[in-house]
Motif scaffolding. Structure first.
Motif, PDB file in Angstrom:
ATOM      1  N   GLU A 234      49.126 -58.605 -44.702  1.00 18.08           N
ATOM      2  CA  GLU A 234      50.184 -57.824 -45.352  1.00 18.08           C
ATOM      3  C   GLU A 234      49.749 -57.371 -46.746  1.00 18.08           C
ATOM      4  OE1 GLU A 234      50.649 -60.693 -43.708  1.00 18.08           O
ATOM      5  OE2 GLU A 234      51.605 -59.737 -41.965  1.00 18.08           O
ATOM      6  N   ASP A 235      49.043 -58.246 -47.495  1.00 19.81           N
ATOM      7  CA  ASP A 235      48.519 -57.861 -48.813  1.00 19.81           C
ATOM      8  C   ASP A 235      47.557 -56.682 -48.675  1.00 19.81           C
ATOM      9  OD1 ASP A 235      49.882 -59.984 -50.018  1.00 19.81           O
ATOM     10  OD2 ASP A 235      48.191 -61.361 -49.751  1.00 19.81           O
ATOM     11  N   ARG A 238      49.476 -53.431 -47.853  1.00 26.13           N
ATOM     12  CA  ARG A 238      50.200 -52.899 -49.014  1.00 26.13           C
ATOM     13  C   ARG A 238      49.248 -52.202 -49.980  1.00 26.13           C
ATOM     14  NH1 ARG A 238      53.515 -57.582 -48.525  1.00 26.13           N
ATOM     15  NH2 ARG A 238      52.053 -58.762 -49.816  1.00 26.13           N
ATOM     16  N   ALA A 242      49.119 -48.803 -44.876  1.00 26.12           N
ATOM     17  CA  ALA A 242      49.935 -49.415 -43.826  1.00 26.12           C
ATOM     18  C   ALA A 242      49.512 -48.926 -42.461  1.00 26.12           C
ATOM     19  CB  ALA A 242      51.417 -49.088 -44.076  1.00 26.12           C
TER      20      ALA A 242
END
Length: 245
Positions: A234-235, A238, A242
């Motif tokens: 997810e890091d 971001r 995406a």
């Protein structure tokens, strides 16, 4: 990586004309006069382009231009320069390791420059990523290939024995959302790869786990992320893009 345009004939770039052409083509370009009158460059420039911020400098004697950016932007810029150099004059393109070089002509295409570096532009929705470890890449090519095959037994991995090739290891890794393709490249070892952003995140974090370097970082289209042991997919998404919706 730095790229160069070098005149191999007597014709020279005029600083005044080049500035005018640059600002006409890229009105939002930033130009900086060289502070040191004894420097090799007369001015530096930054161009906001489609895939990166291209940064470069014109040699004071007009004999060439040094620049850096995403290879797609590099190709566009180099061929734009070729467009106003007289057809009979020789303009040479090369990278800092001289692993790819070519005399540019009015008929040279971006694909011709991409082939010099075994580069394939990513499909729509995908990005190209470059992973670098500092102070150095600590896995020899054959060991990196072995680690890759142990982690993904279905991966197709090829070692390149020719020491003059830009790539030392090429790979294709079937993953959850795509087949990630890439290569370990010279001259300063970097891992260049493309695929679905989620799969590229997984590959990058795996690389972080097997490298012993002080710092491992990934860049894509002008954005940059330092990977830590706690960095998550997810890091990565971001910071660097995406997944496609």
């Amino acid at each position: 990586m730095n790229y160069f345009l070098v005149m191999l004939s007597d014709w020279r770039f005029s600083a005044r004309d080049f500035k005018h052409r640059l600002l006409t083509r890229w009105p939002h370009a930033t130009l900086h006069e060289a502070a040191d009158p004894g420097s090799l460059d007369c001015f530096e420039f930054e161009l906001p382009m489609a895939h990166s911020k291209l940064v470069g400098a014109l040699r004071r004697d007009g004999s060439g231009i040094a620049f850096d950016g995403d290879l797609r932007d590099v190709a566009e810029f180099a061929l734009w320069c070729r467009s106003f150099v007289p057809e009979a004059e020789r303009l040479h393109f090369c990278d800092e390791g001289v692993s790819g070089q070519l005399d540019l002509t009015p008929h040279t295409s971006p694909a011709d420059l991409f082939r010099l570096f075994d580069y394939t532009p990513p499909p729509p929705g995908w990005r190209n990523y470059s992973l670098i470890s500092r102070p150095q890449w600590d896995l020899p090519p054959h060991e990196f290939a072995q680690h890759l095959c142990l982690r993904w037994p279905s991966a197709h991995v090829q070692l390149e024995p020719d020491t003059h090739r830009h790539r030392t290891v090429s790979f294709q890794v079937p993953m959850v959302h795509s087949s990630v393709t890439g290569a370990l490249c010279r001259p300063v070892p970097s891992l260049d790869f493309t695929g679905d952003a989620r799969d590229c995140a997984a590959l990058a974090l795996w690389c972080r786990s097997v490298l012993l370097a002080e710092q491992v970082s990934v860049s894509s289209e002008g954005r940059f992320l330092v990977l830590h042991s706690t960095t998550t997919v997810e890091d990565f998404l971001r910071a660097l893009g995406a997944p496609p919706s």
